[in-house]
Enzyme design. Structure first.
Site, PDB file in Angstrom:
ATOM      1  N   HIS A 191       0.850  -1.200   0.000  1.00 33.48           N
ATOM      2  CA  HIS A 191       0.000   0.000   0.000  1.00 33.48           C
ATOM      3  C   HIS A 191       0.888   1.254   0.000  1.00 33.48           C
ATOM      4  O   HIS A 191       0.766   2.116   0.873  1.00 33.48           O
ATOM      5  CB  HIS A 191      -0.947  -0.028   1.201  1.00 33.48           C
ATOM      6  N   GLU A 343      -1.825  -0.674  -5.844  1.00 31.94           N
ATOM      7  CA  GLU A 343      -1.870  -1.949  -5.124  1.00 31.94           C
ATOM      8  C   GLU A 343      -2.017  -3.090  -6.115  1.00 31.94           C
ATOM      9  O   GLU A 343      -3.113  -3.334  -6.602  1.00 31.94           O
ATOM     10  CB  GLU A 343      -3.063  -1.977  -4.164  1.00 31.94           C
TER      11      GLU A 343
END
Ligand SMILES: *[C@@H]1O[C@H](CO)[C@@H](O)[C@H](O)[C@H]1NC(C)=O
Ligand SMILES: *[C@@H]1O[C@H](CO)[C@@H](O)[C@H](O)[C@H]1NC(C)=O
Ligand SMILES: *[C@@H]1O[C@H](CO)[C@@H](O)[C@H](O)[C@H]1NC(C)=O
Ligand SMILES: *[C@@H]1O[C@H](CO)[C@@H](O)[C@H](O)[C@H]1NC(C)=O
Ligand SMILES: *[C@@H]1O[C@H](CO)[C@@H](O)[C@H](O)[C@H]1NC(C)=O
Ligand SMILES: *[C@@H]1O[C@H](CO)[C@@H](O)[C@H](O)[C@H]1NC(C)=O
Ligand SMILES: *[C@@H]1O[C@H](CO)[C@@H](O)[C@H](O)[C@H]1NC(C)=O
Ligand SMILES: *[C@@H]1O[C@H](CO)[C@@H](O)[C@H](O)[C@H]1NC(C)=O
Ligand SMILES: *[C@@H]1O[C@H](CO)[C@@H](O)[C@H](O)[C@H]1NC(C)=O
Length: 382
Positions: A191, A343
């Site tokens: 992330h 992501e």
């Protein structure tokens, strides 16, 4: 005898707490010519990554905080998820429920007033203290044993995350997860919040993005939970300039300032782009670049390859100029559209959509192969 054992235990406990606290926020840096990256065990998190710009000036291209202790405070308050591993199941799970075999599972619904789970529940992998199990000048491995029943998920999961840098400047992320005792959803991701311009401008809107295989997105409802529908970024009746069509390179503002397919009241990008690799490359071919992004300000270019089936992109629509950038990035603040989270992961909420045929990539038991996420980030300049 009893007293001294207790006393010894107490001293040991205090020592563990003191040293554990220091250890979890201890920065570890890995290097290769033209790149370095720093991590902390809290969340197995990236806290900085330097590469050179077109003038050969080193630039820190990821968001974060100067003081590692701030990440712990952030989790308790704004919960930005700056830089960590997210899991055991990244992104959203509708209603916090899923079924495996005959059993319904309920996991914590930590977003939208209890309507869904986000990033593994109220204490996701970003909020765990990982153990450093391998470390040298160019590579670090963090390991986490997520116990059986943790956050309501069935079974224990053991994960190793290895970050490696080499030259020419490349970061490799490899996440290997094993289910130890029963069938459970596993979908981890990184992330990392990127700003390839290192905040030379307040936003990334002028940067150029190219995602050659991203023909489709996963449709979402007003709270960003998949509806089950998949739609083309290039619906037949739309003009070639449809906002989310990055199959040819274009500037990010063309999508971010026009697309409203990112939840209620949102204008920007917060979408899962499906990677429809060409038929001649296998579905998990990690050799084809799936994303290329060039900063207008620094010329720094990121080329991403991955074995995953989709990319969740978030253009920092929720940022609002209140969190300061790191000292290495000047004295500004993280503005709306000031960053892009990328992501690499599997199809979001695929555990609730068996009709997508993705469950073999998302549900793992003791007799399954490990879940492996592989991604490489190459840095060059233009
Ligand atoms: C992880 O480490 C941080 C920083 O030391 C600490 O504040 C936190 O309580 C730890 N979390 C757990 C679950 O031990
Ligand atoms: C990483 O590289 C940058 C730029 O050369 C440098 O300023 C920084 O000190 C390096 N980080 C570490 C921890 O050595
Ligand atoms: C974290 O929050 C606590 C409590 O509000 C505060 O005392 C501490 O200074 C904060 N730490 C950082 C690094 O901001
Ligand atoms: C939603 O979750 C609640 C609480 O866990 C559960 O009682 C309910 O059956 C779930 N609804 C659906 C449609 O799955
Ligand atoms: C660091 O460790 C990794 C993983 O074990 C290994 O591939 C690499 O060769 C090592 N690098 C150095 C400089 O020792
Ligand atoms: C984008 O580029 C244009 C033209 O160079 C410039 O006027 C504008 O300020 C830039 N915007 C941002 C957000 O950097
Ligand atoms: C996607 O955008 C590119 C570049 O503008 C264009 O060439 C292509 O035709 C678009 N695709 C469709 C079908 O709209
Ligand atoms: C700005 O963002 C911060 C951090 O995400 C949040 O706590 C705050 O409520 C936001 N303020 C406004 C006015 O939206
Ligand atoms: C949360 O966000 C608000 C507004 O941006 C900011 O004032 C506050 O310091 C942030 N808290 C932490 C712990 O980062």
């Amino acid at each position: 005898m009893r007293f001294s054992t207790t006393l010894f235990g107490l001293v040991a406990t205090i020592a563990t707490l003191v040293f554990a606290n220091n250890d979890n926020l201890q920065p570890y840096t890995i290097y290769a010519y033209g790149i370095n990256a720093t991590f902390i065990p809290y969340g197995a998190r990236v806290t900085s990554l330097y590469v050179h710009d077109r003038n050969n000036t080193p630039r820190d291209v990821v968001l974060g905080y100067d003081d590692p202790a701030q990440y712990v405070n952030d989790t308790a308050t704004n919960h930005t998820y700056f830089g960590p591993i997210v899991g055991r199941y990244a992104n959203r799970i509708k209603n916090g429920t899923f079924t495996i075999g005959d059993t319904d599972y309920h996991v914590p619904t930590n977003e939208h007033g209890g309507a869904n789970t986000l990033h593994g529940g109220s204490m996701g992998y970003d909020d765990r203290n990982w153990t450093v199990t391998q470390y040298n000048t160019s590579s670090i491995t963090f390991t986490l044993l997520d116990p059986s029943g943790s956050q309501g998920f069935p079974g224990a999961v053991l994960t190793h995350v290895t970050y490696t840098v080499i030259s020419p400047p490349r970061l490799t992320t490899r996440i290997v997860s094993v289910s130890l005792d029963t069938y459970t959803p596993i979908m981890l991701s990184t992330h990392i919040y990127w700003n390839l311009g290192a905040f030379q401008s307040p936003t990334i809107l002028n940067d150029t993005l190219h995602m050659p295989y991203s023909d489709r997105i996963i449709d979402i409802d007003p709270i960003l939970v998949p509806t089950g529908e998949l739609s083309s970024v290039k619906l037949p009746w739309q003009s070639p300039a449809v906002p989310l069509n990055f199959t040819e390179p274009k500037q990010i503002y063309e999508a971010a300032l026009h697309s409203q397919q990112c939840g209620e009241g949102c204008t920007g990008i917060d979408n899962a782009f499906i990677l429809d690799r060409r038929p001649y490359s296998s579905a998990e071919d990690a050799s084809a670049p799936v994303l290329q992004w060039t900063s207008a300000d620094t010329g720094i270019t990121l080329t991403l390859r991955t074995n995953q089936q989709s990319l969740q992109l978030y253009s920092c629509v929720g940022q609002n100029g209140t969190i300061p950038v790191k000292a290495s990035q000047g004295d500004g603040f993280v503005e709306k559209y000031g960053c892009l989270v990328i992501e690499p992961q599997q199809w979001i909420d695929g555990i609730n959509h068996p009709e997508w045929g993705q469950t073999d990539r998302q549900i793992f038991g003791p007799d399954s192969p490990p879940q492996v996420l592989w991604a490489t980030y190459d840095f060059s300049v233009q």
